[in-house]
Design an enzyme around this catalytic site. Structure first.
Site, PDB file in Angstrom:
ATOM      1  N   SER A  33       0.879  -1.355  -0.529  1.00 45.20           N
ATOM      2  CA  SER A  33       0.419  -0.120  -0.169  1.00 45.20           C
ATOM      3  C   SER A  33       1.239   1.497  -0.292  1.00 45.20           C
ATOM      4  O   SER A  33       1.674   1.065   0.699  1.00 45.20           O
ATOM      5  CB  SER A  33      -1.088   0.063   1.295  1.00 45.20           C
ATOM      6  OG  SER A  33      -1.560  -1.079   1.081  1.00 45.20           O
ATOM      7  N   HIS A  64      -4.284  -0.023  -5.006  1.00 44.16           N
ATOM      8  CA  HIS A  64      -3.283  -0.655  -5.390  1.00 44.16           C
ATOM      9  C   HIS A  64      -3.636  -0.793  -6.822  1.00 44.16           C
ATOM     10  O   HIS A  64      -5.718  -0.799  -7.062  1.00 44.16           O
ATOM     11  CB  HIS A  64      -4.250  -1.853  -4.851  1.00 44.16           C
ATOM     12  CG  HIS A  64      -3.565  -2.019  -3.485  1.00 44.16           C
ATOM     13  ND1 HIS A  64      -2.707  -2.611  -2.787  1.00 44.16           N
ATOM     14  CD2 HIS A  64      -3.543  -1.897  -1.920  1.00 44.16           C
ATOM     15  CE1 HIS A  64      -1.988  -3.014  -1.703  1.00 44.16           C
ATOM     16  NE2 HIS A  64      -3.176  -1.868  -1.503  1.00 44.16           N
ATOM     17  N   HIS A  86      -5.941  -8.595  -0.832  1.00 42.00           N
ATOM     18  CA  HIS A  86      -5.347  -9.282   0.209  1.00 42.00           C
ATOM     19  C   HIS A  86      -6.948 -10.019   1.090  1.00 42.00           C
ATOM     20  O   HIS A  86      -7.419 -10.000   0.186  1.00 42.00           O
ATOM     21  CB  HIS A  86      -6.270  -7.851   0.968  1.00 42.00           C
ATOM     22  CG  HIS A  86      -5.007  -6.789   0.647  1.00 42.00           C
ATOM     23  ND1 HIS A  86      -4.709  -5.813  -0.339  1.00 42.00           N
ATOM     24  CD2 HIS A  86      -3.805  -6.578   1.902  1.00 42.00           C
ATOM     25  CE1 HIS A  86      -3.549  -4.980   0.454  1.00 42.00           C
ATOM     26  NE2 HIS A  86      -2.848  -5.176   1.098  1.00 42.00           N
ATOM     27  N   GLU A  89     -10.388  -8.157   1.770  1.00 43.63           N
ATOM     28  CA  GLU A  89     -11.123  -8.014   0.178  1.00 43.63           C
ATOM     29  C   GLU A  89     -12.178  -9.303  -0.064  1.00 43.63           C
ATOM     30  O   GLU A  89     -12.614  -9.305  -0.401  1.00 43.63           O
ATOM     31  CB  GLU A  89     -10.036  -7.774  -0.838  1.00 43.63           C
ATOM     32  CG  GLU A  89      -9.443  -6.631  -0.556  1.00 43.63           C
ATOM     33  CD  GLU A  89      -8.252  -6.694  -1.739  1.00 43.63           C
ATOM     34  OE1 GLU A  89      -8.835  -6.268  -2.896  1.00 43.63           O
ATOM     35  OE2 GLU A  89      -7.296  -7.278  -2.437  1.00 43.63           O
ATOM     36  N   MET A 217      -1.741  -6.519   7.428  1.00 45.85           N
ATOM     37  CA  MET A 217      -2.388  -7.105   7.091  1.00 45.85           C
ATOM     38  C   MET A 217      -1.919  -7.969   5.303  1.00 45.85           C
ATOM     39  O   MET A 217      -2.893  -8.477   5.047  1.00 45.85           O
ATOM     40  CB  MET A 217      -3.623  -6.163   6.318  1.00 45.85           C
ATOM     41  CG  MET A 217      -4.289  -5.567   8.336  1.00 45.85           C
ATOM     42  SD  MET A 217      -5.081  -4.041   7.205  1.00 45.85           S
ATOM     43  CE  MET A 217      -5.593  -3.163   9.065  1.00 45.85           C
TER      44      MET A 217
HETATM   45  N1  HPA Z   1      -1.858  -1.689  11.685  1.00 48.72           N
HETATM   46  C1  HPA Z   1      -2.324  -3.075  10.099  1.00 48.72           C
HETATM   47  N2  HPA Z   1      -1.709  -3.082   9.297  1.00 48.72           N
HETATM   48  C2  HPA Z   1      -1.208  -1.753   8.651  1.00 48.72           C
HETATM   49  C3  HPA Z   1      -1.245  -0.647   9.659  1.00 48.72           C
HETATM   50  C4  HPA Z   1      -1.552  -0.900  11.353  1.00 48.72           C
HETATM   51  O1  HPA Z   1      -1.139   0.399  12.212  1.00 48.72           O
HETATM   52  N3  HPA Z   1      -0.258   0.684   8.809  1.00 48.72           N
HETATM   53  C5  HPA Z   1      -0.231   0.094   7.534  1.00 48.72           C
HETATM   54  N4  HPA Z   1      -0.901  -1.233   7.694  1.00 48.72           N
END
Ligand code: HPA
Length: 278
Positions: A33, A64, A86, A89, A217
């Site tokens: 991301s 994305h 992901h 999704e 994630m």
């Molecule tokens: N938590 C989970 N996923 C993420 C975070 C977060 O703080 N920041 C960017 N992706």
């Protein structure tokens, strides 16, 4: 929705990509991301939108783009995923990791995986880059291992070792490239959660106690599938926000994308240096 993807379905995708390119990529690169910019630097690029591929899930997340970019970076043939798929999704683990399976069937021996992550380690600041030295498979611990289902014996064993998910030599190469380029490189353990909700303060205190330095994630299922097929893996997290262990601040997707602007040039330097050193 497909739980288990067969070898012939993977090969259909690999063949379709191969039919459109004239180089043999040696590294697969997954961009996380807010880190998509690097794909625009690929030379002699052939773009293949995920939607043009059979059996392929299409990324739905803002930030994305959703395509393969195949070409050269630092003179090395690469296959870049501009946008990943992901689990949150709604895709199955098989679909989330299909791109890595495709890389394996295309004969690509190495994977560079990047992500945006929250900094759980108290020393980490937004904008930092973290070399992933190990991972916490929290999704797998709760029954979501991407290797569940029929084993693809042609690719790897039923019970693959995970004692060194992230390749030691690649870690050393990344460390020396970071040093040469004056990029501060943090190191630590990446914890993979399903998302899409960000963590509660209690989640984050738990993760810190469990030994996590960053949380995100993605990445963990992809790295497991990569190791199942014996690919060598390098992992880099862009720390986009500080974990909020006391509930005093909020975390937003916009913040994650914004941090990508600071992180992308650093990650790009490391990836370019690593490619030169391969
Ligand atoms: N938590 C989970 N996923 C993420 C975070 C977060 O703080 N920041 C960017 N992706």
């Amino acid at each position: 929705m497909q739980n288990f993807i067969s070898l012939s379905q993977i090969d259909e995708v690999a063949q379709k990509i191969k039919s459109q390119i004239s180089i043999q990529p040696i590294v697969g690169i997954i961009l996380g991301s807010g880190l998509n910019g690097l794909a625009n630097s690929v030379q002699e690029a052939v773009n293949i939108p995920y939607g043009d591929l059979p059996n392929f899930p299409v990324s739905t997340v803002h930030g994305h783009a959703g395509r393969f970019v195949i070409g050269k970076l630092e003179g090395k043939p690469v296959l870049v995923m501009q946008g990943r798929i992901h689990f949150y999704e709604g895709y199955t683990m098989g679909e989330v990791t299909l791109p890595v399976r495709v890389m394996q069937r295309m004969g690509i021996p190495s994977l560079i995986v990047t992500n945006a992550a929250g900094g759980v380690n108290a020393d980490f600041l937004p904008g930092d880059v973290m070399l992933i030295t190990d991972q916490l498979n929290l999704m797998g611990m709760s029954g979501l291992n991407p290797l569940m289902g029929p084993n693809l014996d042609e690719i790897g064993p039923r019970f693959p070792d995970m004692s060194q998910v992230y390749d030691r030599e690649y870690c050393n190469l990344a460390r020396s490239v970071a040093k040469e380029n004056d990029v501060t490189l943090r190191e630590g353990v990446y914890a993979g959660l399903s998302g899409p909700s960000f963590e509660s303060p209690a989640d984050l205190r738990f993760l810190r106690l469990a030994g996590a330095d960053a949380v995100g994630m993605s990445t963990v299922p992809e790295a497991i599938i990569a190791r199942h097929g014996n690919m060598r893996v390098l992992g880099l997290s862009g720390i986009s926000n500080k974990a909020n262990l006391d509930g005093s601040t909020i975390t937003t997707h916009e913040e994650v994308i914004e941090a990508g602007r600071v992180i992308t040039p650093k990650i790009e330097k490391i990836i370019r240096g690593v490619l030169r050193g391969l």
